[in-house]
Scaffold this motif. Structure first.
Motif, PDB file in Angstrom:
ATOM      1  N   GLY A   1      -0.226 -14.403  -8.099  1.00 43.00           N
ATOM      2  CA  GLY A   1       0.363 -13.103  -8.388  1.00 43.00           C
ATOM      3  C   GLY A   1       1.844 -13.130  -8.692  1.00 43.00           C
ATOM      4  N   PRO A   2       2.614 -12.158  -8.152  1.00 41.86           N
ATOM      5  CA  PRO A   2       4.034 -12.028  -8.505  1.00 41.86           C
ATOM      6  C   PRO A   2       4.861 -13.265  -8.176  1.00 41.86           C
ATOM      7  N   THR A   3       4.388 -14.102  -7.268  1.00 43.67           N
ATOM      8  CA  THR A   3       5.127 -15.322  -6.939  1.00 43.67           C
ATOM      9  C   THR A   3       5.405 -16.158  -8.185  1.00 43.67           C
ATOM     10  N   LEU A   4       4.530 -16.069  -9.168  1.00 44.20           N
ATOM     11  CA  LEU A   4       4.712 -16.851 -10.390  1.00 44.20           C
ATOM     12  C   LEU A   4       5.828 -16.303 -11.269  1.00 44.20           C
ATOM     13  N   ASP A   5       6.329 -15.112 -10.963  1.00 48.68           N
ATOM     14  CA  ASP A   5       7.323 -14.480 -11.823  1.00 48.68           C
ATOM     15  C   ASP A   5       8.755 -14.720 -11.370  1.00 48.68           C
ATOM     16  N   ILE A   6       8.943 -15.634 -10.422  1.00 48.65           N
ATOM     17  CA  ILE A   6      10.289 -15.915  -9.944  1.00 48.65           C
ATOM     18  C   ILE A   6      11.117 -16.520 -11.077  1.00 48.65           C
ATOM     19  N   VAL A   7      12.253 -15.890 -11.383  1.00 49.46           N
ATOM     20  CA  VAL A   7      13.199 -16.411 -12.362  1.00 49.46           C
ATOM     21  C   VAL A   7      14.576 -16.371 -11.723  1.00 49.46           C
ATOM     22  N   SER A   8      15.632 -16.571 -12.508  1.00 51.62           N
ATOM     23  CA  SER A   8      16.965 -16.645 -11.915  1.00 51.62           C
ATOM     24  C   SER A   8      17.331 -15.386 -11.144  1.00 51.62           C
ATOM     25  N   PHE A   9      17.053 -14.213 -11.730  1.00 50.13           N
ATOM     26  CA  PHE A   9      17.346 -12.954 -11.050  1.00 50.13           C
ATOM     27  C   PHE A   9      16.098 -12.081 -11.122  1.00 50.13           C
ATOM     28  N   PRO A  10      15.123 -12.364 -10.240  1.00 48.12           N
ATOM     29  CA  PRO A  10      13.805 -11.769 -10.411  1.00 48.12           C
ATOM     30  C   PRO A  10      13.593 -10.430  -9.720  1.00 48.12           C
ATOM     31  N   GLU A  11      14.593  -9.972  -8.927  1.00 47.60           N
ATOM     32  CA  GLU A  11      14.305  -8.897  -7.991  1.00 47.60           C
ATOM     33  C   GLU A  11      13.620  -7.693  -8.633  1.00 47.60           C
TER      34      GLU A  11
ATOM     35  N   PRO B   1       0.691  -2.369  -5.989  1.00 52.18           N
ATOM     36  CA  PRO B   1      -0.442  -2.023  -5.109  1.00 52.18           C
ATOM     37  C   PRO B   1      -0.026  -1.287  -3.845  1.00 52.18           C
ATOM     38  N   VAL B   2       1.279  -0.991  -3.675  1.00 51.71           N
ATOM     39  CA  VAL B   2       1.765  -0.312  -2.474  1.00 51.71           C
ATOM     40  C   VAL B   2       1.654   1.196  -2.674  1.00 51.71           C
TER      41      VAL B   2
ATOM     42  N   ALA C   1       0.888   1.948   2.818  1.00 48.60           N
ATOM     43  CA  ALA C   1      -0.288   1.078   2.838  1.00 48.60           C
ATOM     44  C   ALA C   1      -0.278   0.279   1.542  1.00 48.60           C
ATOM     45  N   PHE C   2      -1.151  -0.710   1.458  1.00 48.66           N
ATOM     46  CA  PHE C   2      -1.249  -1.480   0.215  1.00 48.66           C
ATOM     47  C   PHE C   2      -2.666  -1.997   0.056  1.00 48.66           C
ATOM     48  N   LEU C   3      -3.060  -2.213  -1.178  1.00 49.81           N
ATOM     49  CA  LEU C   3      -4.385  -2.739  -1.475  1.00 49.81           C
ATOM     50  C   LEU C   3      -4.420  -4.231  -1.158  1.00 49.81           C
ATOM     51  N   ALA C   4      -5.286  -4.604  -0.216  1.00 50.72           N
ATOM     52  CA  ALA C   4      -5.471  -6.007   0.134  1.00 50.72           C
ATOM     53  C   ALA C   4      -6.627  -6.623  -0.632  1.00 50.72           C
TER      54      ALA C   4
ATOM     55  N   SER D   1      -3.899  -5.859  -6.348  1.00 52.42           N
ATOM     56  CA  SER D   1      -3.916  -5.995  -4.893  1.00 52.42           C
ATOM     57  C   SER D   1      -2.959  -7.102  -4.481  1.00 52.42           C
ATOM     58  N   ILE D   2      -2.604  -7.105  -3.218  1.00 55.24           N
ATOM     59  CA  ILE D   2      -1.720  -8.123  -2.657  1.00 55.24           C
ATOM     60  C   ILE D   2      -2.578  -9.068  -1.835  1.00 55.24           C
ATOM     61  N   THR D   3      -2.600 -10.326  -2.196  1.00 58.42           N
ATOM     62  CA  THR D   3      -3.486 -11.291  -1.558  1.00 58.42           C
ATOM     63  C   THR D   3      -3.018 -11.620  -0.142  1.00 58.42           C
ATOM     64  N   LEU D   4      -3.962 -11.646   0.781  1.00 61.74           N
ATOM     65  CA  LEU D   4      -3.681 -12.084   2.148  1.00 61.74           C
ATOM     66  C   LEU D   4      -3.906 -13.592   2.222  1.00 61.74           C
ATOM     67  N   ILE D   5      -2.855 -14.366   2.200  1.00 63.94           N
ATOM     68  CA  ILE D   5      -2.978 -15.822   2.242  1.00 63.94           C
ATOM     69  C   ILE D   5      -2.729 -16.289   3.670  1.00 63.94           C
TER      70      ILE D   5
END
Length: 769
Positions: free
Chosen positions: A81-91, A101-102, A121-124, A200-204
């Motif tokens: 998911g969004p973890t793959l979108d990290i760039v220099s200024f990703p905020e 999903p929140v 709440a958020f979609l899990a 959804s936000i994955t529960l890892i």
């Protein structure tokens, strides 16, 4: 009292509990801060957590490279998911994707009324919404509520978003201790939008996604207002074994049910309570005075937050067995996504997900031997052999292409093994298994000596609980969260074995036993996965138990051995009867845990294929422990096994009970469990009386009478199965012998150094004496 007032009261109770934990951990928290201030991020975490964290970060960086060239498998890409979108200024962009999903939890009113927000709440999963137990303490409390997505500020002002009705009748589970609730949401909103639009936000379940001192980002609807992002001054200050995280913030009061993320936007906690400043036994107000009952919550001087760890939530959910089949399937769909995607990525490279034995980096933290910063290049040596480059610099084409080639080989995920859902009708262990018509050949299950009964998990009547499975049963040591003993019926007849190979059952999957609390079992993320190169060792071996009269019986018997109740940490060269099949480094070695019954079975003859096997770990109070972020867990160094058969001797079938004690203490002491390498194991044949002294497990008098070492204090050192005393074997002249039981000391085999294999009272002890 209205629903909103009840929610406020319940939230305050959760905050009081969190405050108690915060005060209790004051000394440890200050120590954590000092370590981080002195030595940097990671100094307050264990070497294992640091190593695993760096492995995850480096592997995720490589995943971004694979996606950039279009070579990342789509299933893994969706999971990360969004973890793959990290760039220099990703905020901004990354946070926006993570926050989609929140939702704001609202009380639904009638036409012409504005919905009142009460929590976050958020979609899990595509169907299930996660929030706090104190938001939905019961199924009825969720009726008349909705999930309001995209209620946030934009250039046009505050967007009203889209609201979906929450449907607790379709699904509802909750746990007060962890303050978590999971409810279903109707798939379409009133105006026709699809819930699938929001992701959804994955529960890892992985426990090493964040280190003490790193930021915790929170996406929230504080006080039911528009969505806001707390991304500054919010560092993690403590990790509690009870399943909680403490993190500081000087931004906003956290909103109940908010997702809390690592700096890489991986979900690490379910936020559930804000912690106020406490002075002289009273809550401090924002103006420096004291907060009084009746004052609004925004007048409290909030200094920290507490969240429930995702690993603890996954463990709770995995331990549920729901009566409603449709709801169990919904839960199962969620749990399928909880495994660490880093493991999937490493599997593409033929690597292990265990922490690497050495992490060589430009900036090393001398206490750990690993880097605590984010260097440009990592090289993992040992069983993990991958080279990973940070996204900020161009990776060598050959490295990326090679992994891309491996990625192309990925096929659809194999279906996991299938479990029997009916836990009421498992037959368990049969003491008459060897011969139902001969009472002299009965093999009763073990018991526990009175001195250790207080350690055993009990039923509602206070009696030791025996968990029955297909072909075996066991008792749990509640203090150690490991099996105390097991008793299994084994049939080696080829016609009662599975016709396909092991893979035809499906991919291996370990599961909790839903009949006992999750807290009584050790889960993958707590020990087995972060501990390193060790097996999730079956006490009742899979290949022993996978037999039956039809394929369904064989399949379910095979699967039953994959309950965490049947698992202990074992070195692979110790656990597997032929470890070289999986690792050439073990060529020529035999895993003796599996080799004993193999040899005993050969002595039975073709006319008999049955055995009863009693086994378990030696749970010694002196066993070492390790803490991988879920609290200290003791792991056993020694294991015991009793193989019971009924061979024909002089025309009569008689019981023979062979007791064995195996130790991996030498290897653990030399290498540690994080770099668990093959080495010399000590193995002994011992009397059942000696096993009881060591283990606290007692055996029936009939088995003592059948023990070739009965009344002997000897501990027979053995090299392989041929040295087991009392086993019938054929000699060169065609006659039969019962092994060393009939041999003279001069005839006993010798070790490679020429010394006789006799018990030595002065031998260096790797196993208990």
């Amino acid at each position: 009292m209205g629903q909103f007032e009840r929610f406020k009261e319940a939230r305050r109770a959760a905050q009081q509990a969190a405050l108690g934990r915060w005060i209790e951990r004051t000394e440890q928290r200050e120590q954590n801060k000092q370590q981080v201030a002195a030595a940097g991020i990671g100094a307050a975490d264990s070497p294992q957590r640091n190593a695993r964290f760096q492995l995850r970060e480096a592997t995720l960086a490589q995943a971004r490279e694979l996606r950039a060239i279009g070579r990342l498998p789509i299933g893994i890409e969706r999971k990360i998911g969004p973890t793959l979108d990290i760039v220099s200024f990703p905020e901004n962009e990354t946070a926006r994707k993570a926050g989609r999903p929140v939702a704001r939890v609202v009380l639904l009113g009638g036409d012409g009324t504005q919905a009142e927000g009460i929590a976050t709440a958020f979609l899990a999963s595509p169907q299930l919404l996660m929030t706090n137990h104190h938001v939905f303490p019961s199924r009825s409390a969720a009726h008349g509520t909705g999930a309001n997505f995209l209620f946030e500020r934009s250039e046009r002002g505050i967007e009203t978003g889209v609201t979906f009705e929450i449907d607790p009748d379709a699904f509802y589970v909750a746990d007060e201790a962890l303050d978590v609730a999971l409810v279903a949401v109707k798939p379409r909103s009133v105006d026709g939008h699809s819930l699938s639009e929001y992701g959804s936000i994955t529960l890892i379940e992985a426990t090493s996604k964040i280190l003490i001192g790193q930021p915790v980002n929170i996406i929230q609807h504080p006080e039911g207002g528009p969505k806001q992002y707390a991304v500054a001054h919010n560092r993690l200050v403590d990790i509690l074994a009870a399943g909680f995280l403490h993190y500081e913030t000087d931004t906003l009061e956290g909103s109940s049910g908010s997702p809390a993320f690592s700096k890489s936007w991986e979900l690490v906690a379910l936020h559930h309570a804000s912690i106020p400043e406490y002075r002289d036994g009273r809550v401090v107000a924002v103006d420096g005075g004291f907060w009084e009952e009746g004052m609004p919550d925004d007048k409290v001087h909030w200094i920290a937050n507490e969240g429930t760890r995702i690993s603890a939530i996954v463990k709770f959910l995995a331990g549920l067995q729901l009566d409603n089949l449709a709801q169990q399937e919904m839960l199962g769909d969620l749990l399928k996504t909880t495994t660490d995607p880093v493991d999937d990525l490493l599997s593409l490279q033929g690597a292990t997900a265990a922490p690497p034995p050495n992490v060589i980096a430009s900036d090393s933290f001398t206490r750990l031997g690993v880097s605590t910063m984010a260097p440009n290049q990592f090289t993992f040596s040992g069983p993990v052999n991958i080279h990973v480059y940070a996204a900020s610099q161009a990776a060598p084409v050959s490295s990326v292409q090679q992994v891309a080639t491996d990625a192309q080989k990925l096929i659809a995920v194999e279906a996991p093994i299938r479990f029997d859902r009916d836990y009421q009708n498992r037959e368990g262990y049969d003491p008459t298994f060897l011969d139902a018509d001969n009472p002299d050949l009965q093999v009763p299950a073990p018991n526990v000596v009175s001195e250790r009964l207080d350690e055993i998990l009990t039923d509602r009547k206070g009696k030791p609980l025996v968990l029955k499975y297909h072909h075996f049963e066991l008792a749990m040591n509640e203090r150690r969260r490991l099996q105390m003993w097991s008793a299994a019926n084994v049939d080696y007849a080829p016609e009662r074995k599975h016709k396909g190979d092991r893979k035809s059952f499906g991919s291996d999957k370990w599961v909790p036993d839903p009949r006992i609390p999750a807290a009584a079992q050790i889960f993958d993320s707590e020990f087995y996965k972060p501990a390193g190169n060790i097996d999730r060792g079956h006490i009742v071996r899979r290949e022993d138990n996978a037999w039956g009269d039809d394929e369904t019986e064989i399949e379910f018997a095979n699967s039953d051995t994959f309950h965490w109740t049947n698992c202990t940490p074992q070195h692979e060269a110790f656990n597997q009867s032929n470890p070289a099949r999986n690792d050439a480094a073990y060529r020529g070695m035999k895993g003796l845990w599996g080799d004993f019954e193999n040899y005993v079975q050969k002595g039975l003859g073709d006319e008999d294929t049955k055995a009863c096997i009693l086994a378990g770990p030696v749970l010694d109070k002196r066993d070492p422990s390790a803490d991988f972020g879920a609290g200290a867990i003791q792991y056993p160094l020694n294991f015991w096994k009793v193989v019971v058969v009924a061979p024909q001797i002089d025309g009569m079938r008689v019981l023979r009970a062979y007791g064995f004690l195996l130790s991996q203490a030498d290897v653990v002491e030399r290498f540690g469990i994080e770099v668990f390498q093959p080495g010399r194991f000590r193995q002994h044949q011992v009397s059942l009386q000696r096993l009881t002294e060591l283990t606290g497990v007692s055996f029936d008098d009939a088995l003592h009478a059948a023990d070739p070492l009965k009344g002997s204090g000897e501990r027979i050192d053995i090299v392989d199965g041929s040295e087991i005393r009392g086993v019938r074997r054929k000699l060169r002249n065609g006659k039969e012998s019962l092994g060393r039981a009939n041999a003279t000391p001069q005839e006993w085999p010798r070790q490679q150094d020429g010394s006789k294999l006799v018990a030595s009272k002065t031998a260096k002890a790797a196993a208990p004496k």
